[in-house]
Design a protein around this motif. Structure first.
Motif, short mmCIF file in Angstrom:
data_model
loop_
_atom_site.label_atom_id
_atom_site.label_comp_id
_atom_site.label_asym_id
_atom_site.label_seq_id
_atom_site.Cartn_x
_atom_site.Cartn_y
_atom_site.Cartn_z
N UNK A 20 1.61 3.14 4.78
CA UNK A 20 2.26 3.50 3.52
C UNK A 20 2.89 4.89 3.60
N UNK A 21 2.20 5.85 4.26
CA UNK A 21 2.80 7.19 4.39
C UNK A 21 4.16 7.12 5.08
N UNK A 22 4.22 6.40 6.17
CA UNK A 22 5.47 6.31 6.93
C UNK A 22 6.57 5.66 6.11
N UNK A 23 6.21 4.61 5.39
CA UNK A 23 7.23 3.92 4.59
C UNK A 23 7.69 4.78 3.42
N UNK A 24 6.78 5.51 2.80
CA UNK A 24 7.18 6.41 1.70
C UNK A 24 8.12 7.50 2.20
N UNK A 166 -11.98 -2.56 -15.87
CA UNK A 166 -10.90 -2.76 -16.84
C UNK A 166 -9.64 -1.97 -16.52
N UNK A 167 -9.68 -1.13 -15.49
CA UNK A 167 -8.48 -0.36 -15.12
C UNK A 167 -7.37 -1.32 -14.71
N UNK A 168 -6.10 -0.96 -14.96
CA UNK A 168 -4.99 -1.81 -14.53
C UNK A 168 -5.03 -2.01 -13.01
N UNK A 169 -4.98 -3.28 -12.57
CA UNK A 169 -5.07 -3.59 -11.15
C UNK A 169 -3.79 -4.27 -10.67
N UNK A 170 -3.44 -3.98 -9.43
CA UNK A 170 -2.29 -4.60 -8.80
C UNK A 170 -2.67 -5.02 -7.38
N UNK A 357 6.52 -12.20 9.74
CA UNK A 357 7.72 -11.48 9.29
C UNK A 357 7.82 -11.41 7.77
N UNK A 358 7.06 -12.25 7.08
CA UNK A 358 7.08 -12.22 5.61
C UNK A 358 6.28 -11.04 5.05
N UNK A 359 5.50 -10.38 5.89
CA UNK A 359 4.60 -9.32 5.44
C UNK A 359 5.15 -7.95 5.84
N UNK A 360 6.34 -7.66 5.43
CA UNK A 360 7.01 -6.41 5.79
C UNK A 360 6.38 -5.21 5.09
N UNK A 361 6.15 -4.13 5.84
CA UNK A 361 5.59 -2.91 5.28
C UNK A 361 6.53 -2.29 4.26
N UNK A 362 7.83 -2.39 4.48
CA UNK A 362 8.79 -1.81 3.53
C UNK A 362 8.68 -2.49 2.16
N UNK A 363 8.50 -3.79 2.17
CA UNK A 363 8.40 -4.52 0.90
C UNK A 363 7.12 -4.14 0.15
N UNK A 366 7.41 -0.64 -1.31
CA UNK A 366 8.25 -0.65 -2.51
C UNK A 366 7.46 -1.14 -3.72
N UNK A 367 6.61 -2.14 -3.51
CA UNK A 367 5.76 -2.65 -4.60
C UNK A 367 4.79 -1.58 -5.08
N UNK A 368 4.21 -0.83 -4.13
CA UNK A 368 3.27 0.22 -4.51
C UNK A 368 3.98 1.34 -5.27
N UNK A 369 5.18 1.70 -4.85
CA UNK A 369 5.92 2.74 -5.55
C UNK A 369 6.24 2.31 -6.98
N UNK A 370 6.56 1.05 -7.17
CA UNK A 370 6.83 0.55 -8.53
C UNK A 370 5.56 0.57 -9.38
N UNK A 371 4.42 0.29 -8.75
CA UNK A 371 3.15 0.37 -9.48
C UNK A 371 2.87 1.81 -9.90
#
Length: 389
Positions: A20-24, A166-170, A357-363, A366-371
């Motif tokens: 995640x660090x590298x992708x960010x 009860x915390x919001x989970x993703x 190939x469906x498990x791309x780190x970039x994708x 991006x999901x974590x950044x949106x969270x």
């Protein structure tokens, strides 16, 4: 980010943080990582602040950060941060929470480890039901003190909901940096360890810990020896169960059928190990994600595995893997069928490469950044509401 573990300590948490660090960074974001000092530097120290630490009792691979030094370092960082991401539930959790409060920024944590099952293997002087209750209460208290919680699988989210979190989970798994899995030389690996080119090899990669259920895989190997007399089980990794597993292999007459190769560098030798195996085997009961399964598939190595906890989200029967129950006979039969059928191995290997190939780190980054964005917006709205109340 604040963590109790990072490279050069090799495990899934370190890999997740690094990915995640590298992708960010690639997406243009700044990340500061606070982690223990292991007395050795890595080739990726930019942006990492190391805290003096000592070996953890009963688990000397890990480090316990100096609490005072950790707090002082965080205080010296000052402001300018948008969010604190805590990666582990020990000192890093409490320091991260305090820093979040002091800076007035949201805090998110990733729930990497299924502690309800993990603790039993290390705290044997307490009964298992008491440890389970302790782990649930501990997790519930920590998780409900967060603004957001990242979980690697749907199964782990369901477990935490059952605890009363009860915390919001993703659900956001760690993705693969696919270009890191384009190399690997299985022939070189076999030559390095004097393994004949035609010898059937099954492999496990990961932490050599009791909760990984590697003892089960040794028993499967013993069964396989009756069908495939020259079977070799390669274990790559180190950990607290290593000595016990070596002894189990010796006492079971598997010295010539089990090869423990220790930690391997992910930039070369580890890829060679994956490539050298005719099949990758896995049976952990506590895995929150099972990233090594995707790594094996990305390198074209077919998988035989149980599907428990996080591995249920990763595995699809026939998509690079044969999914079986935790039954020695059933598991051994699936491995034997794979080793004895070259066309099946080829089909599963190609299917696994496509699936990985469906498990791309970039994708996933991006999901974590949106969270992060949703958590930050919710916290800002809550603060605004409190001011007007």
């Amino acid at each position: 980010m604040v963590t109790d573990v990072y490279f050069p300590r090799v495990n899934g948490v370190s890999t997740s943080i690094q990915t995640f660090r590298r992708e960010f960074h690639a997406l243009g974001h700044e990340v500061v990582l606070v982690a223990p000092d292991y007395g050795a530097v890595t080739d990726d120290e930019a942006g990492i602040l190391r805290v003096p630490a000592i070996p953890v009792p009963l688990d000397p691979e890990d480090r316990l950060m100096h609490w005072g030094r950790l707090r002082r370092l965080l205080r010296r960082l000052g402001g300018g941060f948008d969010l604190v991401h805590i990666q582990t539930p020990f000192l890093a959790h409490y320091a991260g929470v305090a820093f979040s409060d002091a800076m007035g920024v949201p805090r998110v944590e990733t729930y990497h480890t299924y502690f309800e099952e993990y603790l039993y293997h290390y705290v044997r002087f307490l009964p298992k039901p008491a440890l389970k209750a302790l782990a649930r209460r501990f997790s519930r208290g920590q998780c409900n003190d967060l603004d957001g919680l990242v979980v690697p699988s749907r199964q782990m989210r369901a477990v935490l909901e059952g605890y009363g979190v009860s915390a919001p989970m993703e659900v956001i798994p760690t993705g693969l940096v696919l270009e890191d899995f384009a190399a690997g030389d299985g022939i070189a690996f076999r030559a390095r360890y004097r393994i004949p080119p035609d010898r059937p090899v099954i492999a496990y990669v990961g932490r050599v810990a009791f909760e990984k259920n590697i003892d089960f895989l040794l028993r499967v190997t013993a069964r396989l020896r009756g069908v495939i007399p020259d079977i070799l089980f390669v274990v790559s990794g180190e950990g607290p169960a290593l000595a016990a597993l070596r002894e189990r292999a010796r006492s079971s007459g598997l010295e010539k059928h089990a090869l423990f190769v220790g930690y391997l560098d992910r930039r070369g030798p580890l890829l060679d190990c994956y490539r050298a195996a005719n099949a990758f085997v896995f049976a952990s009961r506590t895995e929150t994600q099972g990233l090594v399964l995707l790594e094996a598939m990305a390198l074209g190595t077919p998988v035989v595995s149980t599907a428990m906890m996080g591995t249920r989200d990763v595995l699809r029967h026939g998509e690079g893997a044969l999914v079986v129950r935790e039954d020695e006979a059933e598991f051994a039969s699936a491995v034997a069928a794979l080793l004895q059928d070259e066309s099946l191995r080829t089909r599963l290997g190609h299917a696994g490469e496509r699936y990985a190939r469906q498990w791309s780190a970039r994708a996933t980054a991006d999901r974590l950044m949106k969270f992060y964005g949703r958590v930050t917006a919710a916290c800002a709205a809550a603060r605004a509401s409190a001011r007007t109340a």
